[in-house]
Write a protein that holds these residues in place. Structure first.
Motif, PDB file in Angstrom:
ATOM      1  N   VAL A 306       0.838  -1.198   0.000  1.00 48.32           N
ATOM      2  CA  VAL A 306       0.000   0.000   0.000  1.00 48.32           C
ATOM      3  C   VAL A 306       0.874   1.249   0.000  1.00 48.32           C
ATOM      4  N   ARG A 307       0.448   2.244  -0.748  1.00 48.15           N
ATOM      5  CA  ARG A 307       1.146   3.535  -0.772  1.00 48.15           C
ATOM      6  C   ARG A 307       0.815   4.272   0.520  1.00 48.15           C
ATOM      7  N   TRP A 308       1.651   4.072   1.546  1.00 44.78           N
ATOM      8  CA  TRP A 308       1.355   4.602   2.876  1.00 44.78           C
ATOM      9  C   TRP A 308       2.662   4.800   3.632  1.00 44.78           C
ATOM     10  N   PRO A 309       2.748   5.779   4.554  1.00 46.32           N
ATOM     11  CA  PRO A 309       4.016   6.021   5.253  1.00 46.32           C
ATOM     12  C   PRO A 309       4.489   4.851   6.110  1.00 46.32           C
ATOM     13  N   LEU A 310       3.556   4.055   6.639  1.00 43.33           N
ATOM     14  CA  LEU A 310       3.940   2.830   7.307  1.00 43.33           C
ATOM     15  C   LEU A 310       3.963   1.696   6.289  1.00 43.33           C
ATOM     16  N   SER A 311       4.492   0.545   6.706  1.00 42.14           N
ATOM     17  CA  SER A 311       4.652  -0.587   5.785  1.00 42.14           C
ATOM     18  C   SER A 311       3.423  -1.484   5.878  1.00 42.14           C
ATOM     19  N   VAL A 312       2.570  -1.420   4.854  1.00 44.50           N
ATOM     20  CA  VAL A 312       1.262  -2.070   4.894  1.00 44.50           C
ATOM     21  C   VAL A 312       1.094  -3.012   3.707  1.00 44.50           C
ATOM     22  N   ILE A 313       0.667  -4.238   4.009  1.00 51.19           N
ATOM     23  CA  ILE A 313       0.269  -5.200   2.977  1.00 51.19           C
ATOM     24  C   ILE A 313      -1.248  -5.312   3.025  1.00 51.19           C
ATOM     25  N   ARG A 314      -1.882  -5.137   1.867  1.00 55.82           N
ATOM     26  CA  ARG A 314      -3.347  -5.274   1.797  1.00 55.82           C
ATOM     27  C   ARG A 314      -3.682  -6.574   1.068  1.00 55.82           C
ATOM     28  N   ILE A 315      -4.594  -7.347   1.654  1.00 57.83           N
ATOM     29  CA  ILE A 315      -5.089  -8.549   0.981  1.00 57.83           C
ATOM     30  C   ILE A 315      -6.599  -8.420   0.842  1.00 57.83           C
ATOM     31  N   ARG A 316      -7.150  -8.897  -0.296  1.00 60.03           N
ATOM     32  CA  ARG A 316      -8.558  -8.713  -0.619  1.00 60.03           C
ATOM     33  C   ARG A 316      -9.146 -10.001  -1.190  1.00 60.03           C
ATOM     34  N   GLY A 317     -10.412 -10.242  -0.855  1.00 60.10           N
ATOM     35  CA  GLY A 317     -11.089 -11.400  -1.417  1.00 60.10           C
ATOM     36  C   GLY A 317     -12.499 -11.520  -0.878  1.00 60.10           C
ATOM     37  N   LYS A 318     -13.293 -12.379  -1.511  1.00 63.02           N
ATOM     38  CA  LYS A 318     -14.681 -12.565  -1.073  1.00 63.02           C
ATOM     39  C   LYS A 318     -14.831 -13.650  -0.018  1.00 63.02           C
ATOM     40  N   THR A 320     -13.698 -15.007   3.418  1.00 64.68           N
ATOM     41  CA  THR A 320     -12.958 -14.588   4.609  1.00 64.68           C
ATOM     42  C   THR A 320     -11.997 -15.673   5.093  1.00 64.68           C
ATOM     43  N   CYS A 321     -12.367 -16.926   4.902  1.00 63.33           N
ATOM     44  CA  CYS A 321     -11.497 -18.011   5.372  1.00 63.33           C
ATOM     45  C   CYS A 321     -10.149 -17.977   4.658  1.00 63.33           C
ATOM     46  N   ARG A 322     -10.145 -17.575   3.390  1.00 67.15           N
ATOM     47  CA  ARG A 322      -8.895 -17.504   2.638  1.00 67.15           C
ATOM     48  C   ARG A 322      -8.040 -16.319   3.116  1.00 67.15           C
ATOM     49  N   LEU A 323      -8.695 -15.210   3.446  1.00 63.07           N
ATOM     50  CA  LEU A 323      -7.960 -14.064   3.978  1.00 63.07           C
ATOM     51  C   LEU A 323      -7.322 -14.416   5.317  1.00 63.07           C
ATOM     52  N   VAL A 324      -8.061 -15.163   6.144  1.00 60.94           N
ATOM     53  CA  VAL A 324      -7.531 -15.579   7.450  1.00 60.94           C
ATOM     54  C   VAL A 324      -6.272 -16.417   7.261  1.00 60.94           C
ATOM     55  N   GLU A 325      -6.323 -17.367   6.334  1.00 61.86           N
ATOM     56  CA  GLU A 325      -5.181 -18.251   6.113  1.00 61.86           C
ATOM     57  C   GLU A 325      -3.967 -17.470   5.611  1.00 61.86           C
ATOM     58  N   LEU A 326      -4.191 -16.545   4.672  1.00 59.44           N
ATOM     59  CA  LEU A 326      -3.067 -15.774   4.140  1.00 59.44           C
ATOM     60  C   LEU A 326      -2.524 -14.817   5.203  1.00 59.44           C
ATOM     61  N   ALA A 327      -3.402 -14.173   5.949  1.00 56.38           N
ATOM     62  CA  ALA A 327      -2.949 -13.264   7.009  1.00 56.38           C
ATOM     63  C   ALA A 327      -2.107 -14.004   8.036  1.00 56.38           C
ATOM     64  N   ASP A 328      -2.542 -15.199   8.385  1.00 54.76           N
ATOM     65  CA  ASP A 328      -1.784 -16.006   9.343  1.00 54.76           C
ATOM     66  C   ASP A 328      -0.417 -16.393   8.760  1.00 54.76           C
ATOM     67  N   HIS A 329      -0.403 -16.682   7.467  1.00 53.94           N
ATOM     68  CA  HIS A 329       0.860 -17.013   6.793  1.00 53.94           C
ATOM     69  C   HIS A 329       1.817 -15.816   6.849  1.00 53.94           C
ATOM     70  N   ILE A 330       1.292 -14.623   6.575  1.00 57.51           N
ATOM     71  CA  ILE A 330       2.121 -13.409   6.611  1.00 57.51           C
ATOM     72  C   ILE A 330       2.633 -13.151   8.022  1.00 57.51           C
ATOM     73  N   LEU A 331       1.738 -13.296   9.016  1.00 58.13           N
ATOM     74  CA  LEU A 331       2.140 -13.097  10.409  1.00 58.13           C
ATOM     75  C   LEU A 331       3.224 -14.086  10.816  1.00 58.13           C
ATOM     76  N   SER A 332       3.044 -15.360  10.443  1.00 59.13           N
ATOM     77  CA  SER A 332       4.005 -16.392  10.831  1.00 59.13           C
ATOM     78  C   SER A 332       5.370 -16.170  10.176  1.00 59.13           C
ATOM     79  N   ARG A 333       5.388 -15.545   8.993  1.00 57.93           N
ATOM     80  CA  ARG A 333       6.656 -15.227   8.341  1.00 57.93           C
ATOM     81  C   ARG A 333       7.289 -13.961   8.924  1.00 57.93           C
ATOM     82  N   TRP A 334       6.444 -13.011   9.315  1.00 57.76           N
ATOM     83  CA  TRP A 334       6.964 -11.739   9.831  1.00 57.76           C
ATOM     84  C   TRP A 334       7.532 -11.877  11.241  1.00 57.76           C
ATOM     85  N   ARG A 335       6.907 -12.670  12.096  1.00 60.11           N
ATOM     86  CA  ARG A 335       7.361 -12.794  13.491  1.00 60.11           C
ATOM     87  C   ARG A 335       8.861 -13.091  13.579  1.00 60.11           C
ATOM     88  N   PRO A 336       9.396 -14.075  12.822  1.00 58.04           N
ATOM     89  CA  PRO A 336      10.826 -14.406  12.949  1.00 58.04           C
ATOM     90  C   PRO A 336      11.721 -13.715  11.919  1.00 58.04           C
TER      91      PRO A 336
END
Length: 501
Positions: A306-318, A320-336
């Motif tokens: 996202v074009r934003w001063p902070l570092s933002v990843i936007r995910i979109r879809g119809k 919600t279960c798929r967004l949850v899975e991808l968000a969790d994947h991103i979180l699990s990669r970002w933590r370490p």
């Protein structure tokens, strides 16, 4: 007695007009108010109301003055605020009645339900609208679009009597914090606000029990809080994304987000799990995705930076279960995740630093999650946080950058109204000494830069200049909070992380 009876009747009329009670409740309500004021008599003659009719703030002021004169309430802001919640509670229905009305209206539409509850929260004086309207609010243009700025003037400062009493008050663990469900109807004390006129809407989110309420300070339209019915710590995890999306599924006209779950990068009560949302379009929501990418295994989910001063990843879809899975994947990669070239380290000496500030919304039937990457590492030269407002901005903003500000709405301290829009304004117009007082001196370096940039100031331009430049400082603050900087190197490092997904 005549003044008391007149203003009790005025308050009851207010309650009738705002549908807080019905005609059949009048005698009952009047008697509750008479008891509260230690009065057992009431004149039989018809009440003659003053003209123009006083508003709620004026009615409560007179009633509070009477209470202090009678020795029922101490004459200080804190004690008056405690007592006026008791006054208003005499007009209000039980929590179960408010919840029943809410869910009845929800059957027609979620918006009708929240419209009712928001109006109730203001009419009941839980949201003191006459204070909130004192807040300064404006918008400024930036390279990221318009940014919202506010100076919070609605929180009353504690008075000396209350401060002294709080120091002597017996400590209490009930309610455990300001977000606990047990605050509903709580009378309060000198070190805890009164909530006698507070009502919470119970609801189920992701199969668990939560409560919906509004912030008493409403930093933006319909600023709501979703709170866990249990006093458990905040945590950003897979269930967080489920809860955020389940809430916006139930209330698609609202957004909902969470502060980060680590100190420094979350301006929040970390001890109680909760989220903040409302019916408001934040600047972040209007920011475009500037670089799309596809995560393998999630080809059905749109993703991008996202074009934003902070570092933002936007995910979109119809789905919600798929967004949850991808968000969790991103979180699990970002933590370490660490990237020494970008000055990002996942942990130091066993202390974790990486987390996410997530925001959920629904637009035209498509769900979105904005995932803001955060890191709370400190260094010797940046003890308040490496990704925290820099020292050059502390004269305006020194506090942590939490969820609301991440989304582009500055909540600036009340001191700035006097310091910048009165004292500094006067000094710039008069050409006075910028170091004449300690307060002016704290802004002097910034003010010298403004003088060099603008040359002269006049009554016609000074306010617009100060507002724009305060906004520019806030944009700089947000850029400081971004883990990937707005440079070629910073954005390439951001891309490296996205590719690692």
């Amino acid at each position: 007695m005549n003044t008391l009876s007149t203003f009790i009747d005025l308050l009851i009329e207010y309650g009738l007009e705002h549908e807080l009670l019905e005609r059949t409740d009048v005698n009952y309500t009047r008697n509750r108010l008479l008891k509260l004021f230690g009065e057992d008599d009431y004149p039989e003659q018809e009440t003659v109301f003053p003209e123009p009719r006083p508003d709620l703030e004026q009615i409560l002021k007179v009633l509070l003055d009477i209470a202090t004169e009678r020795g029922i309430c101490e004459d200080s802001v804190t004690y008056r605020d405690l007592f006026d919640t008791e006054i208003m509670n005499c007009l209000l229905p039980r929590p179960s009645e408010v919840a029943r009305t809410f869910w009845t209206k929800y059957k027609s539409s979620p918006k009708e339900a929240t419209d009712y509850y928001y109006a109730f929260s203001r009419s009941s004086d839980y949201i003191r609208t006459y204070r909130v309207k004192k807040d300064m609010r404006w918008k400024v243009d930036s390279s990221y679009g318009q940014i919202d700025i506010s100076i919070n003037l609605s929180k009353p400062e504690k008075d000396p009597k209350a401060i002294a009493a709080a120091g002597k008050a017996k400590s209490s663990g009930y309610p455990k914090c300001l977000l606990c469900a047990e605050n509903e109807g709580y009378a309060g004390r000198v070190n805890h606000p009164g909530r006698a006129n507070h009502r919470i809407i119970p609801l189920t989110v992701n199969g668990t029990d939560w409560g919906l309420q509004y912030s008493p300070y409403v930093y933006y339209n319909e600023h709501c809080i979703l709170l866990n019915q249990k006093h458990v710590p905040m945590k950003i995890e897979k269930d967080t994304f489920r809860k955020l999306l389940d809430f916006v599924r139930q209330f698609p006209h609202y957004i909902l987000g969470s502060n980060a779950d680590l100190p420094i990068v979350g301006g929040s009560i970390l001890s109680h799990d909760h989220y903040q949302g409302g019916c408001y379009t934040f600047p972040m929501a209007q920011a475009p995705m500037v670089k799309s990418f596809t995560v393998p295994g999630f080809e059905d989910v749109e993703a991008g930076m996202v074009r934003w001063p902070l570092s933002v990843i936007r995910i979109r879809g119809k789905e919600t279960c798929r967004l949850v899975e991808l968000a969790d994947h991103i979180l699990s990669r970002w933590r370490p995740y660490s990237d020494a070239e970008a000055d990002i380290f996942a942990e130091t000496e066993g202390t974790p630093h990486n987390t996410i500030t997530p925001i959920a919304r629904c637009r035209d039937g498509v769900y979105e999650l904005d995932l803001t990457l955060r890191n709370n590492r400190t260094t010797e030269d940046r003890p308040l946080g490496l990704f925290h407002p820099g020292p050059e901005y502390h004269h305006i903003k020194k506090e942590n950058i939490g969820l609301i500000e991440v989304m582009g709405l500055a909540i600036l301290p009340a001191r700035l109204k006097t310091e910048i829009f009165e004292e500094l304004r006067t000094a710039l117009l008069s050409g006075g000494d910028l170091y004449a007082t300690e307060t002016l001196a704290s802004h002097a370096k910034w003010a010298e830069e403004l003088k060099e940039k603008y040359g002269t100031f006049s009554e016609a331009n000074i306010d617009d200049i100060l507002k724009q430049e305060v906004g520019n400082v806030f944009v700089g603050v947000l850029e400081d909070a971004g883990v990937y900087k707005q440079t070629d190197a910073g954005q390439k490092a951001f891309e490296r992380f996205c590719r690692s997904l």
